[in-house]
Enzyme design. Sequence first.
Site, PDB file in Angstrom:
ATOM      1  N   ASN A   7       0.885  -1.173   0.000  1.00  0.00           N
ATOM      2  CA  ASN A   7       0.000   0.000   0.000  1.00  0.00           C
ATOM      3  C   ASN A   7       0.924   1.223   0.000  1.00  0.00           C
ATOM      4  O   ASN A   7       1.446   1.613   1.036  1.00  0.00           O
ATOM      5  CB  ASN A   7      -0.891  -0.037   1.242  1.00  0.00           C
ATOM      6  CG  ASN A   7      -1.863   1.123   1.275  1.00  0.00           C
ATOM      7  OD1 ASN A   7      -1.804   2.029   0.421  1.00  0.00           O
ATOM      8  ND2 ASN A   7      -2.742   1.124   2.243  1.00  0.00           N
ATOM      9  N   HIS A 181     -13.142   2.172   0.351  1.00  0.00           N
ATOM     10  CA  HIS A 181     -13.188   1.076   1.335  1.00  0.00           C
ATOM     11  C   HIS A 181     -13.893  -0.161   0.758  1.00  0.00           C
ATOM     12  O   HIS A 181     -14.381  -1.008   1.522  1.00  0.00           O
ATOM     13  CB  HIS A 181     -13.972   1.464   2.609  1.00  0.00           C
ATOM     14  CG  HIS A 181     -13.255   2.395   3.526  1.00  0.00           C
ATOM     15  ND1 HIS A 181     -13.937   3.330   4.273  1.00  0.00           N
ATOM     16  CD2 HIS A 181     -11.954   2.525   3.858  1.00  0.00           C
ATOM     17  CE1 HIS A 181     -13.080   4.013   5.016  1.00  0.00           C
ATOM     18  NE2 HIS A 181     -11.858   3.542   4.771  1.00  0.00           N
ATOM     19  N   GLU A 385      -8.096  -5.991   4.969  1.00  0.00           N
ATOM     20  CA  GLU A 385      -7.969  -5.551   3.578  1.00  0.00           C
ATOM     21  C   GLU A 385      -6.758  -6.188   2.888  1.00  0.00           C
ATOM     22  O   GLU A 385      -6.804  -6.497   1.705  1.00  0.00           O
ATOM     23  CB  GLU A 385      -7.906  -4.019   3.523  1.00  0.00           C
ATOM     24  CG  GLU A 385      -9.281  -3.422   3.811  1.00  0.00           C
ATOM     25  CD  GLU A 385      -9.258  -1.953   4.149  1.00  0.00           C
ATOM     26  OE1 GLU A 385      -9.519  -1.157   3.255  1.00  0.00           O
ATOM     27  OE2 GLU A 385      -8.995  -1.607   5.325  1.00  0.00           O
TER      28      GLU A 385
END
Length: 398
Positions: A7, A181, A385
């Site tokens: 990320n 999200h 996630e």
Amino acid sequence: MNILVLNCGSSSIKYQLLDMSETPLLLAKGLVEKIGLPMGNFTHKPEGKEKLTIEQPIADHAIGMNLILKALVDEKHGVINSLNAIKAVGHRIAHGGEYFSHSVLITDDVKKKIQACCEIAPLHNPAHLKGIETMEGLLPQIPQVAVFDTSFHQTLPEKAFIYGIPYEYYTKYHIRKYGFHGTSHKFVAEKACRILGWDITKKKIITCHLGNGASITAINGGKSVDTSMGFTPVAGLVMGTRCGDIDSGALLYICDKKELSPAEAVKLTNKESGVFGISGVSSDFRELEAAVEEGNKRAELALEVFIYNVKKYIGAYAAVLNGVDLIIFTGGIGENNIKVRQAICEELSYLGVDFDSKANQVRGEDKIISTPDSRTLLMTVTTDEELVIATDTLKLVK
Ligand code: AMP
């Protein structure tokens, strides 16, 4: 099969290395921070081994990524023998615009589309592209996958994503609600249905991802039909430091009064607002609650505003869905904050919710927090996630 999940932010890289051969297993995780600043930080946490912390200038993403790869194979702190043990890389990509409704293998064409979305996600997508290109340079033989925050919401009907401005702003400049999200909303809804033995295609679900960033989604038959974030992740709920929904007229008035540039307005609404802005204390709910204990009225107000916002969106989405079977709480606050959950759930009886305050005494677990008589179920569900990114990556490279 080991998968590296990345990320990449403008000055940071978060990562996890997961062994996805059987039951997913976390091997290591960490964070490179303050890339491009005079002094950078690197923290590497290998499972079952000693943590590594390095403080040094980290001029760019390539240097940051090199630190990560070196740590992963390091004799003392490493978790794999060679970089050949990494079989694929999965990237979290904030914005896929209208190009992507699911995760994809990264090709030149995919990169061009992520690039095209830089204009509407200037804080995120350029950093993601940097991450992809750096990995291509360092591990050229390894497939890379893009997993988008926006893709789950590509099923929104036009009536839910069009703003009330001249239509050509949509056709010319792609101004519309995208939602974010998505990986988390999809993951917790599917996980809850697995736990309950439900067929998701027959259910109406509201997912509340309440963390520092927070959003709520209405899911009908497994598809996102509305969500609280918008063109950017600043819309919807009042969040840690983001303002959520605000009258555009008020924002323009502030810009005029304070002579703010667009970049300064972005900073105000993204970094200085939310419960932090209201309370003047903190964006962190634990610190806000501590301040309330000490009698801080603005901290109390900030919590009230947050709770009120969540209740309002749940009501709106129950209307959108014409009823609701299950309401899910996830994210740092949704999973762990017993008091906030209680304050939200106690006033949902109009939806056929019978809240179980005893069952609600739970943190970081998947659990039903409504009574057996409740017509609408309430659940806490832990999100992950990185696991979604690793799972999608595995599927695509297999
Ligand atoms: P996230 O962005 O999902 O990591 O969520 C961060 C938010 O979750 C912060 O406001 C934290 O205060 C809150 N949070 C995390 N753990 C707890 C906890 N045990 N009790 C209350 N709030 C928590």
